[in-house]
Enzyme design. Structure first.
Site, PDB file in Angstrom:
ATOM      1  N   SER A   1      -2.471  -7.463   3.017  1.00  0.00           N
ATOM      2  CA  SER A   1      -2.390  -7.587   4.866  1.00  0.00           C
ATOM      3  C   SER A   1      -3.267  -8.991   4.843  1.00  0.00           C
ATOM      4  O   SER A   1      -2.721  -9.434   6.247  1.00  0.00           O
ATOM      5  CB  SER A   1      -3.732  -6.611   4.725  1.00  0.00           C
ATOM      6  OG  SER A   1      -3.769  -4.679   4.576  1.00  0.00           O
TER       7      SER A   1
ATOM      8  N   HIS B   1       0.503  -0.746   0.176  1.00  0.00           N
ATOM      9  CA  HIS B   1       0.076   0.380  -0.116  1.00  0.00           C
ATOM     10  C   HIS B   1       0.785   1.089  -0.236  1.00  0.00           C
ATOM     11  O   HIS B   1       0.676   1.801  -0.860  1.00  0.00           O
ATOM     12  CB  HIS B   1      -1.011   0.127   1.426  1.00  0.00           C
ATOM     13  CG  HIS B   1      -1.933  -1.101   1.129  1.00  0.00           C
ATOM     14  ND1 HIS B   1      -1.966  -1.723   2.475  1.00  0.00           N
ATOM     15  CD2 HIS B   1      -2.810  -1.551   0.758  1.00  0.00           C
ATOM     16  CE1 HIS B   1      -2.767  -2.585   2.499  1.00  0.00           C
ATOM     17  NE2 HIS B   1      -3.485  -2.100   1.467  1.00  0.00           N
TER      18      HIS B   1
ATOM     19  N   LYS C   1     -16.332  -6.739   7.967  1.00  0.00           N
ATOM     20  CA  LYS C   1     -15.099  -7.356   6.982  1.00  0.00           C
ATOM     21  C   LYS C   1     -14.760  -8.272   8.104  1.00  0.00           C
ATOM     22  O   LYS C   1     -13.465  -8.744   8.238  1.00  0.00           O
ATOM     23  CB  LYS C   1     -14.582  -6.350   6.375  1.00  0.00           C
ATOM     24  CG  LYS C   1     -15.024  -6.499   5.427  1.00  0.00           C
ATOM     25  CD  LYS C   1     -14.206  -6.023   4.423  1.00  0.00           C
ATOM     26  CE  LYS C   1     -14.024  -5.864   2.351  1.00  0.00           C
ATOM     27  NZ  LYS C   1     -13.509  -5.245   1.508  1.00  0.00           N
TER      28      LYS C   1
ATOM     29  N   ARG D   1      -1.621  -6.124  -8.484  1.00  0.00           N
ATOM     30  CA  ARG D   1      -1.241  -7.349  -8.136  1.00  0.00           C
ATOM     31  C   ARG D   1      -0.759  -7.893  -9.119  1.00  0.00           C
ATOM     32  O   ARG D   1       0.045  -8.315  -9.494  1.00  0.00           O
ATOM     33  CB  ARG D   1      -0.807  -7.937  -6.815  1.00  0.00           C
ATOM     34  CG  ARG D   1      -0.980  -6.702  -5.607  1.00  0.00           C
ATOM     35  CD  ARG D   1      -1.182  -7.724  -3.804  1.00  0.00           C
ATOM     36  NE  ARG D   1      -3.015  -7.411  -4.205  1.00  0.00           N
ATOM     37  CZ  ARG D   1      -3.222  -7.996  -3.294  1.00  0.00           C
ATOM     38  NH1 ARG D   1      -3.147  -8.161  -2.042  1.00  0.00           N
ATOM     39  NH2 ARG D   1      -4.442  -7.885  -3.420  1.00  0.00           N
TER      40      ARG D   1
HETATM   41  O1  PNS Z   1      -9.155  -3.053   0.729  1.00  0.00           O
HETATM   42  P1  PNS Z   1     -10.349  -4.147  -0.233  1.00  0.00           P
HETATM   43  O2  PNS Z   1     -10.948  -3.891   1.024  1.00  0.00           O
HETATM   44  O3  PNS Z   1     -10.377  -4.663  -1.687  1.00  0.00           O
HETATM   45  O4  PNS Z   1     -11.502  -2.304  -0.344  1.00  0.00           O
HETATM   46  C1  PNS Z   1     -12.568  -2.758  -0.887  1.00  0.00           C
HETATM   47  C2  PNS Z   1     -13.582  -1.219  -0.841  1.00  0.00           C
HETATM   48  C3  PNS Z   1     -13.156   0.213   0.478  1.00  0.00           C
HETATM   49  C4  PNS Z   1     -12.129  -0.788  -2.233  1.00  0.00           C
HETATM   50  C5  PNS Z   1     -14.197  -1.499  -1.448  1.00  0.00           C
HETATM   51  O5  PNS Z   1     -15.500  -2.470  -0.707  1.00  0.00           O
HETATM   52  C6  PNS Z   1     -15.806  -0.107  -1.793  1.00  0.00           C
HETATM   53  O6  PNS Z   1     -15.659   0.581  -2.501  1.00  0.00           O
HETATM   54  N1  PNS Z   1     -16.670   0.326  -0.944  1.00  0.00           N
HETATM   55  C7  PNS Z   1     -17.362   0.847  -0.855  1.00  0.00           C
HETATM   56  C8  PNS Z   1     -19.099   0.215  -1.061  1.00  0.00           C
HETATM   57  C9  PNS Z   1     -19.574   1.020  -2.375  1.00  0.00           C
HETATM   58  O7  PNS Z   1     -19.277   1.669  -3.062  1.00  0.00           O
HETATM   59  N2  PNS Z   1     -19.702  -0.537  -3.400  1.00  0.00           N
HETATM   60  C10 PNS Z   1     -19.925   0.047  -4.919  1.00  0.00           C
HETATM   61  C11 PNS Z   1     -18.648  -0.429  -6.095  1.00  0.00           C
HETATM   62  S1  PNS Z   1     -18.153  -1.600  -5.896  1.00  0.00           S
END
Ligand code: PNS
Length: 171
Positions: free
Chosen positions: A134, A23, A47, A96
């Site tokens: 993570s 990150h 989560k 990645r």
């Molecule tokens: O690091 P992560 O956990 O893969 O991040 C995921 C994240 C936070 C980017 C994603 O879950 C997110 O944007 N959640 C917010 C809900 C949302 O906007 N959903 C609609 C688009 S998928």
């Protein structure tokens, strides 16, 4: 390196449970491309994170001090709504490996459908961190493996303590 595009205001969203060197590498590179970058932690207890949102924000502040145009925030609900609220015109995500691509593409297309004015930009993870997540760092650390070089040094200590507490409470 040329000057960052000042008009680009980007959000880098994620769980950051905890922040890894992968990150951090992405944040360092993205911060050179945009005027302002906000690292935004998703508030989602479903989560079952190891660290609370407040702890994750504290850790981010700690390691992001050297980056003057990087801010830390948190959000719940739709990412693109938060991005719009914060005046951002771009979402940054890291890729990645090919296995990340499908999920990232789905998210990017959904976000574009919701708010076409917000662009998603993908940065390729550095080879050195292309296997780091993570989730895996937590697993290796909880099993006594060496995680130095995979997370910032200050995070390593916090991670060990948090996992110790987690194991104590589980018994
Ligand atoms: O690091 P992560 O956990 O893969 O991040 C995921 C994240 C936070 C980017 C994603 O879950 C997110 O944007 N959640 C917010 C809900 C949302 O906007 N959903 C609609 C688009 S998928």
């Amino acid at each position: 390196m040329s000057a960052p595009t000042a008009c680009l205001i980007a959000i880098y969203p994620g769980s950051f449970d905890p922040i890894t060197n992968g990150h951090l590498d992405l944040i360092a590179r993205a911060s050179r491309l945009v005027g302002r970058l906000e690292v935004a932690v998703l508030r989602n207890e479903a989560k079952q994170p190891l660290f609370s949102v407040e702890e994750r924000i504290e850790m981010l502040h700690e390691v992001l001090q050297p980056y003057p145009n990087v801010e830390v925030g948190s959000f719940e609900g739709l990412l693109v709504d938060y991005a719009a609220e914060r005046g951002a015109n771009m979402v940054v995500r890291g890729i990645r490996a090919i296995s990340d691509y499908e999920y990232e593409l789905q998210m990017a297309l959904m976000n574009r459908r919701l708010r076409p004015e917000i662009e998603t930009a993908f940065l390729m993870a550095s080879e050195a961190y292309s296997f780091v997540s993570s989730k895996m760092v937590k697993e290796v650390c909880s099993l006594g493996g060496n995680i130095s070089g995979l997370v910032p040094p200050s995070i390593e200590g916090r991670l060990k303590n948090a996992l110790k507490l987690y194991k104590l409470h589980r018994v």
